[in-house]
Each structure stands twice: as C-alpha cells, then as structure tokens.
Design a protein around this motif. Sequence first.
Motif, PDB file in Angstrom:
ATOM      1  N   MET A   1     -51.233  56.576  15.314  1.00  0.00           N
ATOM      2  CA  MET A   1     -49.981  56.414  14.613  1.00  0.00           C
ATOM      3  C   MET A   1     -48.805  56.374  15.588  1.00  0.00           C
ATOM      4  N   GLY A   2     -48.913  57.008  16.724  1.00  0.00           N
ATOM      5  CA  GLY A   2     -47.826  57.068  17.689  1.00  0.00           C
ATOM      6  C   GLY A   2     -47.451  55.718  18.260  1.00  0.00           C
ATOM      7  N   ILE A   3     -48.431  54.813  18.394  1.00  0.00           N
ATOM      8  CA  ILE A   3     -48.150  53.507  18.984  1.00  0.00           C
ATOM      9  C   ILE A   3     -47.214  52.702  18.096  1.00  0.00           C
ATOM     10  N   PHE A   4     -47.332  52.835  16.789  1.00  0.00           N
ATOM     11  CA  PHE A   4     -46.454  52.100  15.876  1.00  0.00           C
ATOM     12  C   PHE A   4     -45.021  52.618  15.957  1.00  0.00           C
ATOM     13  N   LYS A   5     -44.884  53.921  16.113  1.00  0.00           N
ATOM     14  CA  LYS A   5     -43.544  54.495  16.251  1.00  0.00           C
ATOM     15  C   LYS A   5     -42.919  54.055  17.571  1.00  0.00           C
ATOM     16  N   LYS A   6     -43.738  54.003  18.631  1.00  0.00           N
ATOM     17  CA  LYS A   6     -43.217  53.555  19.920  1.00  0.00           C
ATOM     18  C   LYS A   6     -42.760  52.101  19.849  1.00  0.00           C
ATOM     19  N   LEU A   7     -43.535  51.272  19.152  1.00  0.00           N
ATOM     20  CA  LEU A   7     -43.138  49.872  18.996  1.00  0.00           C
ATOM     21  C   LEU A   7     -41.832  49.755  18.213  1.00  0.00           C
ATOM     22  N   ARG A   8     -41.710  50.539  17.162  1.00  0.00           N
ATOM     23  CA  ARG A   8     -40.479  50.513  16.359  1.00  0.00           C
ATOM     24  C   ARG A   8     -39.289  50.983  17.199  1.00  0.00           C
ATOM     25  N   ASN A   9     -39.489  52.034  18.000  1.00  0.00           N
ATOM     26  CA  ASN A   9     -38.408  52.546  18.838  1.00  0.00           C
ATOM     27  C   ASN A   9     -38.025  51.546  19.918  1.00  0.00           C
ATOM     28  N   THR A  10     -39.019  50.881  20.484  1.00  0.00           N
ATOM     29  CA  THR A  10     -38.745  49.879  21.503  1.00  0.00           C
ATOM     30  C   THR A  10     -38.010  48.684  20.903  1.00  0.00           C
ATOM     31  N   SER A  11     -38.370  48.312  19.678  1.00  0.00           N
ATOM     32  CA  SER A  11     -37.659  47.205  19.036  1.00  0.00           C
ATOM     33  C   SER A  11     -36.218  47.604  18.723  1.00  0.00           C
TER      34      SER A  11
END
Length: 57
Positions: A1-11
């Motif tokens: 689940m952390g990878i999706f949050k990282k992608l959202r934060n990076t976007s």
Amino acid sequence: MGIFKKLRNTSEKTLGQAKETVGKHSSDDQLQAEGKKDQAKGSFKNAGEDIKDTFNR
C-alpha cells in the motif's frame, strides 16, 4: 500500500513544480507560492512514508 501513497505524493510534488513554473512565467506570485507549498507537502509526505517503511521491515 505504501507504493501507491508514494506515487500520489510524488505526483503532488510534480504538480507543485508545474504550478511554480507557470506562476513564474505568468508573474502570478500566488500560483508560484502554491506550487512551492505543494512541493514541500509532497516531500514531507514522502519522508513520512519512508519512515513508515523503515519501521515496517
């Protein structure tokens, strides 16, 4: 689940960079400041996710 949050934060960080650039070129100080805020917000959220990942290993 952390990878999706990282992608959202990076976007969010990338969107902030775009806002800042548009603000610079259009002399819109408010948009430029909003872009910087979004970049900082995305960076802090990514740092939080990195800390969570460190403790979950």
